[in-house]
Design a protein around this motif. Structure first.
Motif, PDB file in Angstrom:
ATOM      1  N   MET A 160     -36.704  -9.623   3.939  1.00  8.04           N
ATOM      2  CA  MET A 160     -35.389  -9.215   4.432  1.00  8.04           C
ATOM      3  C   MET A 160     -34.500  -8.725   3.295  1.00  8.04           C
ATOM      4  N   SER A 161     -34.580  -9.395   2.166  1.00  6.67           N
ATOM      5  CA  SER A 161     -33.790  -8.967   1.010  1.00  6.67           C
ATOM      6  C   SER A 161     -34.280  -7.626   0.488  1.00  6.67           C
ATOM      7  N   ALA A 162     -35.596  -7.445   0.466  1.00  3.51           N
ATOM      8  CA  ALA A 162     -36.166  -6.192  -0.032  1.00  3.51           C
ATOM      9  C   ALA A 162     -35.783  -5.019   0.868  1.00  3.51           C
ATOM     10  N   VAL A 163     -35.828  -5.220   2.176  1.00  5.29           N
ATOM     11  CA  VAL A 163     -35.426  -4.154   3.108  1.00  5.29           C
ATOM     12  C   VAL A 163     -33.958  -3.814   2.895  1.00  5.29           C
ATOM     13  N   GLY A 164     -33.122  -4.842   2.769  1.00  6.71           N
ATOM     14  CA  GLY A 164     -31.705  -4.610   2.524  1.00  6.71           C
ATOM     15  C   GLY A 164     -31.464  -3.885   1.215  1.00  6.71           C
ATOM     16  N   MET A 165     -32.235  -4.260   0.206  1.00  3.82           N
ATOM     17  CA  MET A 165     -32.098  -3.621  -1.104  1.00  3.82           C
ATOM     18  C   MET A 165     -32.401  -2.133  -1.029  1.00  3.82           C
ATOM     19  N   VAL A 166     -33.493  -1.775  -0.356  1.00  6.00           N
ATOM     20  CA  VAL A 166     -33.868  -0.357  -0.243  1.00  6.00           C
ATOM     21  C   VAL A 166     -32.829   0.405   0.568  1.00  6.00           C
ATOM     22  N   GLN A 167     -32.282  -0.224   1.606  1.00  2.00           N
ATOM     23  CA  GLN A 167     -31.266   0.432   2.422  1.00  2.00           C
ATOM     24  C   GLN A 167     -29.982   0.675   1.627  1.00  2.00           C
ATOM     25  N   GLU A 168     -29.741  -0.176   0.642  1.00  2.00           N
ATOM     26  CA  GLU A 168     -28.579   0.028  -0.236  1.00  2.00           C
ATOM     27  C   GLU A 168     -28.800   1.219  -1.173  1.00  2.00           C
ATOM     28  N   GLY A 169     -30.065   1.540  -1.400  1.00  2.00           N
ATOM     29  CA  GLY A 169     -30.428   2.629  -2.305  1.00  2.00           C
ATOM     30  C   GLY A 169     -31.702   2.265  -3.036  1.00  2.00           C
ATOM     31  N   PRO A 170     -32.747   3.085  -2.952  1.00  2.00           N
ATOM     32  CA  PRO A 170     -34.028   2.747  -3.577  1.00  2.00           C
ATOM     33  C   PRO A 170     -33.899   2.462  -5.066  1.00  2.00           C
ATOM     34  N   ALA A 171     -34.688   1.509  -5.531  1.00  2.00           N
ATOM     35  CA  ALA A 171     -34.701   1.189  -6.964  1.00  2.00           C
ATOM     36  C   ALA A 171     -35.494   2.254  -7.711  1.00  2.00           C
ATOM     37  N   ARG A 172     -35.069   2.584  -8.912  1.00  2.00           N
ATOM     38  CA  ARG A 172     -35.725   3.646  -9.691  1.00  2.00           C
ATOM     39  C   ARG A 172     -36.835   3.114 -10.583  1.00  2.00           C
ATOM     40  N   THR A 173     -36.756   1.838 -10.944  1.00  2.00           N
ATOM     41  CA  THR A 173     -37.764   1.258 -11.840  1.00  2.00           C
ATOM     42  C   THR A 173     -38.134  -0.139 -11.362  1.00  2.00           C
ATOM     43  N   ASP A 174     -39.234  -0.653 -11.893  1.00  2.00           N
ATOM     44  CA  ASP A 174     -39.638  -2.019 -11.572  1.00  2.00           C
ATOM     45  C   ASP A 174     -38.605  -3.027 -12.073  1.00  2.00           C
ATOM     46  N   ASP A 175     -38.025  -2.748 -13.221  1.00  2.00           N
ATOM     47  CA  ASP A 175     -37.000  -3.649 -13.753  1.00  2.00           C
ATOM     48  C   ASP A 175     -35.783  -3.699 -12.829  1.00  2.00           C
ATOM     49  N   GLU A 176     -35.456  -2.575 -12.235  1.00  2.00           N
ATOM     50  CA  GLU A 176     -34.331  -2.555 -11.304  1.00  2.00           C
ATOM     51  C   GLU A 176     -34.664  -3.357 -10.053  1.00  2.00           C
ATOM     52  N   ILE A 177     -35.894  -3.256  -9.595  1.00  2.00           N
ATOM     53  CA  ILE A 177     -36.320  -4.071  -8.450  1.00  2.00           C
ATOM     54  C   ILE A 177     -36.157  -5.549  -8.776  1.00  2.00           C
ATOM     55  N   ARG A 178     -36.629  -5.946  -9.952  1.00  2.00           N
ATOM     56  CA  ARG A 178     -36.529  -7.348 -10.345  1.00  2.00           C
ATOM     57  C   ARG A 178     -35.080  -7.813 -10.404  1.00  2.00           C
ATOM     58  N   GLU A 179     -34.226  -6.971 -10.954  1.00  2.00           N
ATOM     59  CA  GLU A 179     -32.813  -7.332 -11.074  1.00  2.00           C
ATOM     60  C   GLU A 179     -32.165  -7.477  -9.704  1.00  2.00           C
ATOM     61  N   ARG A 180     -32.429  -6.541  -8.836  1.00  2.00           N
ATOM     62  CA  ARG A 180     -31.766  -6.545  -7.530  1.00  2.00           C
ATOM     63  C   ARG A 180     -32.363  -7.560  -6.566  1.00  2.00           C
ATOM     64  N   MET A 181     -33.545  -8.069  -6.893  1.00  2.00           N
ATOM     65  CA  MET A 181     -34.182  -9.123  -6.084  1.00  2.00           C
ATOM     66  C   MET A 181     -34.063 -10.491  -6.748  1.00  2.00           C
ATOM     67  N   SER A 182     -33.241 -10.591  -7.775  1.00  2.00           N
ATOM     68  CA  SER A 182     -33.190 -11.834  -8.560  1.00  2.00           C
ATOM     69  C   SER A 182     -32.651 -13.022  -7.779  1.00  2.00           C
ATOM     70  N   GLY A 183     -31.995 -12.788  -6.659  1.00  2.00           N
ATOM     71  CA  GLY A 183     -31.496 -13.894  -5.849  1.00  2.00           C
ATOM     72  C   GLY A 183     -32.542 -14.537  -4.971  1.00  2.00           C
ATOM     73  N   ASN A 184     -33.746 -13.990  -4.964  1.00  2.00           N
ATOM     74  CA  ASN A 184     -34.833 -14.550  -4.141  1.00  2.00           C
ATOM     75  C   ASN A 184     -35.884 -15.177  -5.042  1.00  2.00           C
TER      76      ASN A 184
END
Length: 206
Positions: A160-184
């Motif tokens: 659910m967090s990942a879907v929300g994250m992509v809807q906010e705007g796709p991540a450009r790098t793996d590091d950005e994915i990690r940062e934006r998913m850090s609450g899970n």
């Protein structure tokens, strides 16, 4: 004076026996004090019984739902206990692990910190609402294909967090994915595969 004298008395002039004795007396006094104040104990119970329920109308996974709840009840407890949508998990119950993540009006929120009364007339999506019949959401499919789970307890919140994250705007790098998913948090440490799954899914979700 020797601190190890038989009477246990140190330089302060206070004996261990007197300290222990005083501690025991204090411990014994606690139930006596509690027993002497039944009115004080009964007050919170009476107050809780007098709480007026509120009516909440919300759309959950596309279906209108009306519930009568205590205004102090969380969205998480309402989903699990009232609506029997147990895919949303109760992890820490303090907003620290992300296992309870759902969407409210398309944005990811921690349902354990969200009072259900605050979602009146709004739209809630849980993990049960992502798939379309037998067709999984691209993020769900990617988690399966990339083996982005082990015990699976955190997985609904991760997805659910990942879907929300992509809807906010796709991540450009793996590091950005990690940062934006850090609450899970994943206690099984499947993070590399979770990142792989999100990277794959966001290509399809575009």
């Amino acid at each position: 004076m020797n601190p190890n004298d038989d009477d246990g008395q140190g330089r302060s002039g206070v004996a261990r026996r007197s300290v222990l004795g005083g501690g025991a007396a204090a411990a014994l006094a606690i139930p006596l004090l509690q027993g002497g104040a039944p009115a004080a104990q009964a007050a919170p119970v009476a107050e809780a019984a007098s709480v007026e329920l509120v009516t909440v109308k919300v759309k959950v996974n596309g279906k209108p739902v009306t519930v009568r709840v205590d205004p102090r009840v969380t969205l998480l407890d309402t989903l699990r206990e009232e609506l029997e949508l147990t895919g949303t998990k109760k992890g820490c119950d303090r907003g620290q692990c992300g296992a309870c993540t759902v969407h409210v009006d398309g944005r990811r929120v921690l349902s354990c910190l969200t009072l259900v009364a605050t979602v009146d007339e709004r739209e809630v999506t849980t993990i049960e609402g992502l798939a379309r019949g037998d067709v999984l959401h691209p993020m769900q499919q990617a988690f399966i294909e990339r083996d982005g789970l082990q015990c699976g307890f955190c997985t609904p919140g991760q997805i659910m967090s990942a879907v929300g994250m992509v809807q906010e705007g796709p991540a450009r790098t793996d590091d950005e994915i990690r940062e934006r998913m850090s609450g899970n948090i994943c206690r099984c440490s499947c993070y590399p595969f979770i990142v792989d799954a999100i990277r794959d899914a966001q290509k399809v979700m575009r």
